[in-house]
Structures are given as C-alpha cells and as structure tokens.
Scaffold this active site. Structure first.
Site, PDB file in Angstrom:
ATOM      1  N   LYS A 196       0.853  -1.188   0.000  1.00  0.00           N
ATOM      2  CA  LYS A 196       0.000   0.000   0.000  1.00  0.00           C
ATOM      3  C   LYS A 196       0.886   1.233   0.000  1.00  0.00           C
ATOM      4  O   LYS A 196       1.681   1.444   0.915  1.00  0.00           O
ATOM      5  CB  LYS A 196      -0.912  -0.005   1.223  1.00  0.00           C
ATOM      6  CG  LYS A 196      -1.772   1.240   1.316  1.00  0.00           C
ATOM      7  CD  LYS A 196      -2.813   1.129   2.381  1.00  0.00           C
ATOM      8  CE  LYS A 196      -3.626   2.413   2.463  1.00  0.00           C
ATOM      9  NZ  LYS A 196      -4.666   2.337   3.465  1.00  0.00           N
ATOM     10  N   LYS A 249      -2.068  -1.458  -3.890  1.00  0.00           N
ATOM     11  CA  LYS A 249      -2.962  -0.310  -3.851  1.00  0.00           C
ATOM     12  C   LYS A 249      -2.173   0.984  -3.924  1.00  0.00           C
ATOM     13  O   LYS A 249      -1.185   1.089  -3.185  1.00  0.00           O
ATOM     14  CB  LYS A 249      -3.752  -0.367  -2.542  1.00  0.00           C
ATOM     15  CG  LYS A 249      -4.691   0.761  -2.309  1.00  0.00           C
ATOM     16  CD  LYS A 249      -5.270   0.645  -0.950  1.00  0.00           C
ATOM     17  CE  LYS A 249      -6.155   1.845  -0.705  1.00  0.00           C
ATOM     18  NZ  LYS A 249      -6.592   1.927   0.637  1.00  0.00           N
TER      19      LYS A 249
END
Ligand code: PBG
Length: 330
Positions: A196, A249
């Site tokens: 992330k 992400k």
C-alpha cells in the site's frame, strides 16, 4: 505485399477478437467497497466521488439486494465514525455494538452468502486521522498492532469472512493471525493490503470518511511510490505471516507492481482501484472528455491484465451492469 503473417486477421471481427482475448473479468472477481454512516434514512453522496454514497444501515439492505442481482458477492466495509467517538487508542474500533460490527451482522442476516470483508486500520477512529496510535509525532508500531489484532477479532466475532488490514504497520498480519487462531477463528481469512503506497489518490476516500491525517502524512508507514522491490519484500513477508490474499494499492498507476507481485507469489493477488482513480474518470466523463463506460471497462481490464485476480473498485456495479447489457461490446 507478400506477407506470411498478417496479425490483423485475428482482430478482424468482434467474434474473433472475443475468441482470442487473453483477459476476461467477471462480477465474481470484484470486491465492492461500502461506506457506512450512523443514523437512519441516509444515502449521502460523497462530493469528490459523484455517484458514490455513504449508507445508513437501514438503506443498506436495498444496496445488498442489488449487488446480489448483479452477481457481486463480496463487500469491503468502511465506517464513518462520529467525532465524539474518536480517540487516540481506537477504543470505538473494539466496540461489539459499533457501526462496523453491527453492519457485518446486518449484511450476514440479509445475505448470508455475501463475503463480508472489513477494513482494519485506526484512521476512521483516530482523533489524529492516523492508522495507528500516535505518540508525539510518531505513529507507534507495536502498540498499534495490538489494537489492530483486537479489532480484527472483534470483526471476526461479528461474522466477518475476511479482515483486511490497511494500516501498513510491521508485523500486523502475524499478530492478527495469532489472535484469530487463539480465539478459534481459524476460518476467518486475511486479505492484507501488502503493498500500500502513500498516495495522493486516496484524497476523495478521506473526504468520504472524514479521516484525513490531522498532522503530517502517512509516509512513515505507507510505501514510497518510487519503489517496487519493496512491494515484493512487504508482500512476501505478509504471506509468510499468514495472509490469504495480498493486495496492491492503488492500481492504475501501479500496474507494474501488480505484475511483479503476481509473478512472484502463489496466493491470489488483489488490486484496489482507489477513490482518486474513480474521481478522475468521473470528472473527465462529466466534462465530456472521456466516454465513462469505456474508461471504466478499459481501466479495470488493464488491472486484471496486469495480474490482479481480484479487484476492489467503486465501479464494480457499473462494470457488472455493462457486461449484463447484451448491447455492450468491448
Ligand atoms: C484506511 C484506508 C484508506 C483507503 C483504504 N483504507 C485511506 C488511507 O490509507 O489513507 C483508501 C481507499 C481509497 O482511496 O479508495 N487505512
């Protein structure tokens, strides 16, 4: 011209193109993010995410039924927490009667087979808007991990199928797995946001949940967007610690990372087309600069082609509707 190869032959009609297409994407592959808010009769449009809404639980029922009709069988829950319930320790995150816990139970009552996933991070609960506990200017790792593990257990007890830690603290997957197993929740899965990045593309999401960091940024825990070997390192460690599904992400600007992770792991890879990616397409389409439907299909198919087995996207319903429409052709 004498050519022994004419590659255009395989592109000459939609029938042949469909026959040889390398990538397919169906409703089964999607996770639908849902924003929840306290109260009744609320269906609030998020200004920076036009066409996307925060629901109170009573109005969530119709949404869940619609998802089922569209063949969308998995949801990822996020809650907007009232300011008076926010603190530095995330106490409300552990409340068995909290909005998240009630929402899990409610969805399971309406549609027991819906796969319910929950976001695990402190930011919506934090008076500082950070994903962990704050001490001075620091986001403290180990104390945060303890709360995240307790939060995961609380979600599992409410009936969550998967918990989805999105905080990027070190060691949280291991601690969550141990906490779940210790309480007998061996069937509860972990979808870890493994790679992330600290990204500007989360902006609209933080509007949706009123969860922007009160000071500083998230760069001491979320990843540096200049790195991709680091994504692999984080992902492999999460798998070692017990992650069932790993996630990259954002998605659109990180297709290389998705591919690299996919080529190096044996667990399913998810990717999250985040709020800023949604907002960009929406804004361009609203101005007549892009064909919205085509942009949705192309961006999601590209994420799939890059190697995502599973995609979390605010466009899941639009995609599912488009492929149900017999007139629609790629
Ligand atoms: C919370 C969380 C965020 C997102 C998912 N979980 C925001 C953040 O880390 O700041 C972003 C999702 C999106 O932008 O669509 N930790």
């Amino acid at each position: 011209m004498e050519l022994n190869k004419r590659y255009r032959r395989l592109r000459s009609s939609s029938v042949v193109r469909n026959m040889v297409a390398e990538t397919s994407l169906t409703a089964d592959n999607f996770i639908v993010p849902l924003f929840l808010v306290e109260g009744t009769n609320k269906r609030e449009e998020i200004p920076s995410m036009p066409g996307y809404f925060r629901f109170s639980l009573d109005l969530l029922k119709a949404e869940i039924i619609e998802l089922k009709k569209l063949g969308l069988r998995s949801v990822l829950l996020f809650v907007k927490v009232p300011d008076n319930l926010k603190d530095n320790e995330g106490k409300e995150a552990l409340n068995s009667q909290g909005l998240m816990q009630r929402a899990v139970r409610f969805i399971k009552e309406i549609d027991p087979e819906m796969l319910v996933m929950t976001d695990v991070a402190l930011d919506p609960y934090s008076s500082y808007g950070h994903d962990g506990i704050v001490s001075g200017q620091e986001i403290v790792n180990d104390a945060s991990v303890e709360v995240l593990a307790a939060m995961s257990l609380s979600h599992a007890q409410a009936g969550a199928d998967f918990v989805a830690p999105s905080d990027m603290m070190d060691g949280r997957v291991k601690a969550i797995r141990a906490k779940l197993d210790g309480a007998g929740f061996t069937k509860t899965g972990i979808l870890s946001y493994s790679a992330k990045y600290a990204s500007c593309f989360y902006g609209p999401f933080r509007d949706a949940l009123d969860s922007a960091p009160g000071f500083g940024d998230k760069k001491t825990y979320q990843m540096d967007f200049r790195n991709s070997t680091e994504a692999l390192k984080e992902t492999l460690l999460d798998i070692e610690e017990g992650a069932d599904i790993v996630m990259v992400k954002p998605a659109g600007a990180y297709l290389d990372v998705i591919r690299r992770v996919k080529d190096n792991v044996q667990v399913p890879v998810a990717a999250y087309q985040v709020s800023g990616e949604y907002a960009m397409i929406k804004a361009a389409a609203a101005n007549g600069w892009l064909d919205e439907k085509q942009a949705i299909i192309e961006s999601l198919t590209a994420i799939r082609r890059a190697g995502a087995d599973v995609i979390a996207s605010y466009f899941a319903k639009d995609y599912a509707k488009a492929i149900q429409d017999s007139k629609f052709k790629i």
